[in-house]
Scaffold this motif. Structure first.
Motif, short mmCIF file in Angstrom:
data_model
loop_
_atom_site.label_atom_id
_atom_site.label_comp_id
_atom_site.label_asym_id
_atom_site.label_seq_id
_atom_site.Cartn_x
_atom_site.Cartn_y
_atom_site.Cartn_z
N PHE A 42 -53.44 -42.68 -47.89
CA PHE A 42 -53.47 -42.43 -46.45
C PHE A 42 -53.79 -40.96 -46.21
O PHE A 42 -53.33 -40.09 -46.95
N SER A 43 -54.52 -40.68 -45.15
CA SER A 43 -54.76 -39.30 -44.75
C SER A 43 -54.83 -39.23 -43.23
O SER A 43 -55.28 -40.16 -42.57
N GLY A 44 -54.34 -38.10 -42.72
CA GLY A 44 -54.34 -37.91 -41.28
C GLY A 44 -53.55 -36.67 -40.91
O GLY A 44 -53.29 -35.80 -41.75
N VAL A 45 -53.13 -36.61 -39.68
CA VAL A 45 -52.44 -35.44 -39.15
C VAL A 45 -50.94 -35.70 -39.05
O VAL A 45 -50.51 -36.81 -38.73
N SER A 46 -50.16 -34.69 -39.34
CA SER A 46 -48.71 -34.77 -39.19
C SER A 46 -48.38 -35.00 -37.71
O SER A 46 -48.91 -34.30 -36.84
N LEU A 47 -47.50 -35.94 -37.45
CA LEU A 47 -47.09 -36.20 -36.07
C LEU A 47 -46.39 -34.97 -35.49
O LEU A 47 -46.62 -34.59 -34.34
N LYS A 48 -45.59 -34.31 -36.30
CA LYS A 48 -44.92 -33.09 -35.84
C LYS A 48 -45.93 -32.00 -35.50
O LYS A 48 -45.82 -31.33 -34.47
N ALA A 49 -46.94 -31.82 -36.35
CA ALA A 49 -47.98 -30.81 -36.10
C ALA A 49 -48.78 -31.13 -34.84
O ALA A 49 -49.14 -30.23 -34.09
N LEU A 50 -49.04 -32.41 -34.61
CA LEU A 50 -49.77 -32.81 -33.40
C LEU A 50 -48.98 -32.43 -32.15
O LEU A 50 -49.53 -31.85 -31.22
N LEU A 51 -47.70 -32.74 -32.14
CA LEU A 51 -46.88 -32.40 -30.98
C LEU A 51 -46.79 -30.88 -30.80
O LEU A 51 -46.84 -30.38 -29.68
N ARG A 52 -46.69 -30.18 -31.90
CA ARG A 52 -46.64 -28.70 -31.83
C ARG A 52 -47.96 -28.13 -31.30
O ARG A 52 -47.97 -27.21 -30.50
N GLN A 53 -49.07 -28.69 -31.74
CA GLN A 53 -50.40 -28.24 -31.32
C GLN A 53 -50.54 -28.26 -29.80
O GLN A 53 -51.17 -27.39 -29.21
N TYR A 54 -49.95 -29.27 -29.18
CA TYR A 54 -50.07 -29.41 -27.73
C TYR A 54 -48.80 -28.97 -27.00
O TYR A 54 -48.59 -29.32 -25.85
#
Length: 160
Positions: free
Chosen positions: A68-80
């Protein structure tokens, strides 16, 4: 009159189908609702532009190890700059599950955009699948985390 209505609906449907992508409507966009008045739509390219995490693990849904590969859910929320206590994740079929933001870790879960290196088609649990590195730690092998492993993810919203 019935024929005119049917013709109109057919033409309208065709026009919408043909112009939808041109108008910026991405059928695989991930909606991120921050507040009642603010929703962001993220396409695959935008998700790919964020730092990526990848791992190989077994799941209870697939046979054998899967990459699996993708973006960390925590990092996504932090990004926005998303603030709150809890999120709700919603799938294409309406399945929804909530998760306290405090339970998010830097590397788990991720919003997987790829399965074994390939973009995930809807018919194979895509376009996005929330997954944990289940084999890396028994704490990820719980019913709670299995229920949070939502596939065909289309929407994340802050609910608290």
């Amino acid at each position: 009159m019935l024929l005119k209505n049917r013709l109109f609906l057919t033409l309208f449907g065709l026009l919408t189908t043909l112009t939808g992508p041109a108008l910026g409507q991405d059928e695989n966009a991930l909606r991120l609702t921050i507040s009642q008045s603010e929703t962001i739509q993220l396409n695959l390219e935008e998700l790919d532009a964020l730092a990526q995490i990848e791992f190989t693990t077994n799941t209870i849904w697939l046979s054998g190890e899967t990459h699996f590969s993708g973006v960390s859910l925590k990092a996504l929320l932090r990004q926005y700059a998303i603030k709150g206590n809890k999120i709700e994740m919603i799938a294409l079929d309406g399945y929804a599950v909530s998760m306290p933001i405090a339970d998010l870790e830097e590397n788990a879960p991720i919003i997987s955009t790829r399965l074994n290196g390939e973009i995930i088609p809807v018919r194979k649990n895509g376009p996005y699948w929330v997954v944990f590195p289940y084999d890396s730690n028994p704490k990820y092998q719980t019913e709670i985390n299995f229920s949070r492993s939502i596939w065909q993810l289309t929407h994340i919203r802050v609910i608290d």
